[in-house]
Design a protein around this motif. Sequence first.
Motif, short mmCIF file in Angstrom:
data_model
loop_
_atom_site.label_atom_id
_atom_site.label_comp_id
_atom_site.label_asym_id
_atom_site.label_seq_id
_atom_site.Cartn_x
_atom_site.Cartn_y
_atom_site.Cartn_z
N PHE A 34 7.43 -4.10 -5.27
CA PHE A 34 7.38 -4.42 -3.77
C PHE A 34 6.23 -5.47 -3.69
N TYR A 36 3.79 -7.22 -0.84
CA TYR A 36 3.34 -7.37 0.81
C TYR A 36 2.26 -8.29 0.99
N GLN A 38 -1.04 -9.01 3.71
CA GLN A 38 -1.74 -8.47 4.87
C GLN A 38 -2.76 -9.55 5.50
N SER A 43 -2.22 -4.46 9.29
CA SER A 43 -1.36 -3.39 8.52
C SER A 43 -0.70 -4.28 7.38
N LEU A 44 -0.28 -3.44 6.23
CA LEU A 44 0.68 -4.29 5.31
C LEU A 44 2.17 -4.54 5.86
N LEU A 46 5.65 -5.50 4.48
CA LEU A 46 6.66 -5.92 3.24
C LEU A 46 7.45 -7.21 3.45
N GLU A 59 12.74 -9.39 3.31
CA GLU A 59 12.89 -8.91 4.47
C GLU A 59 12.88 -9.92 5.57
N PHE A 91 -3.84 -12.12 2.07
CA PHE A 91 -3.98 -10.95 1.13
C PHE A 91 -2.86 -10.47 0.54
N ILE A 93 -0.14 -8.09 -1.98
CA ILE A 93 -0.76 -7.09 -2.38
C ILE A 93 0.79 -6.35 -3.08
N PHE A 107 -0.08 1.05 -6.08
CA PHE A 107 -0.43 -0.42 -5.44
C PHE A 107 -1.27 -1.13 -6.35
N GLY A 108 -1.33 -2.39 -6.48
CA GLY A 108 -2.06 -3.09 -7.20
C GLY A 108 -3.60 -3.53 -6.32
N PRO A 109 -4.40 -3.93 -6.83
CA PRO A 109 -5.52 -4.10 -6.04
C PRO A 109 -5.54 -5.37 -5.20
N GLY A 110 -4.51 -6.39 -5.09
CA GLY A 110 -4.40 -7.26 -4.24
C GLY A 110 -5.03 -8.44 -5.02
N GLN B 42 -8.91 -3.82 -0.52
CA GLN B 42 -8.38 -3.05 -1.84
C GLN B 42 -6.89 -2.93 -1.61
N GLY B 43 -6.00 -2.55 -2.50
CA GLY B 43 -4.76 -2.17 -2.34
C GLY B 43 -4.78 -0.73 -1.99
N PRO B 44 -3.82 -0.34 -1.22
CA PRO B 44 -3.62 1.14 -0.96
C PRO B 44 -3.65 2.12 -1.87
N TYR B 87 -2.73 5.53 6.19
CA TYR B 87 -1.24 5.05 6.86
C TYR B 87 -0.32 6.17 6.45
N LEU B 99 8.65 0.93 1.88
CA LEU B 99 7.72 1.60 3.21
C LEU B 99 7.64 0.89 4.12
N PHE B 101 4.88 0.26 6.98
CA PHE B 101 3.59 0.56 7.33
C PHE B 101 3.41 0.24 8.92
N GLY B 102 2.70 1.17 9.57
CA GLY B 102 2.32 1.02 10.97
C GLY B 102 0.75 0.63 10.82
N GLN B 103 0.01 0.93 12.09
CA GLN B 103 -1.25 0.55 12.25
C GLN B 103 -2.33 1.41 11.51
#
Lengths: 116, 111
Positions: A34, A36, A38, A43-44, A46, A59, A91, A93, A107-110, B42-44, B87, B99, B101-103
């Motif tokens: 996936f 994303y 940000q 928030s992230l 998708l 999306e 950013f 991710i 998740f990757g580090p972005g 950072q990533g989640p 989250y 997924l 994601f909300g706030q």
Amino acid sequence: GAVVSQHPSRVICKSGTSVKIECRSLDFQATTMFWYRQFPKKSLMLMATSNEGSKATYEQGVEKDKFLINHASLTLSTLTVTSAHPEDSSFYICSASLGSSYNEQFFGPGTRLTVL
Amino acid sequence: DAKTTQPNSMESNEEEPVHLPCNHSTISGTDYIHWYRQLPSQGPEYVIHGLTSNVNNRMASLAIAEDRKSSTLILHRATLRDAAVYYCTPGIYNQGGKLIFGQGTELSVKP
């Protein structure tokens, strides 16, 4: 947990150029990946879901010609931002999962993209 | 898609338990409830997920309401390293587990 890497971690490019971001699952085979984006303090969001060997599912509102996604192997997916503009700065991710709908995502580090 | 509602922020003292709530009243019967946390730039990081039964792992516990319209993430003894944005998100079963994601809840931990 499983390890996902991204490369590069940050990139600065000129407006109009294309940028490729790689996402790799290092210790497992990721049937599904996936992408994303940000924005600061947000928030992230998708962008798309990609399954190995098939076309990505984007999306609503995400331009598929702008954000090209390739998932050619079970350990690598790439996101190419084509003809980048300053508003594409963000950013980015990626995440990877084993593919079943009940699996968690790793998740990757972005990647921090800045377009001048 | 199912939406989630979480408090914007919460505070905790170090070494005390923390209960982070999440409402997901529109979740479908087959969607798993996932929790992730994220540090700045950072990533989640995956924390825990479950469907109906309460779940425990080395990081946290997840308590899921019987009607599945809400859940609570429990950190048994908060540390300074637990300060992050948490989250709660459904994994949409019929869309490959994606997924939404909300706030999130920004958790601060005081020494």
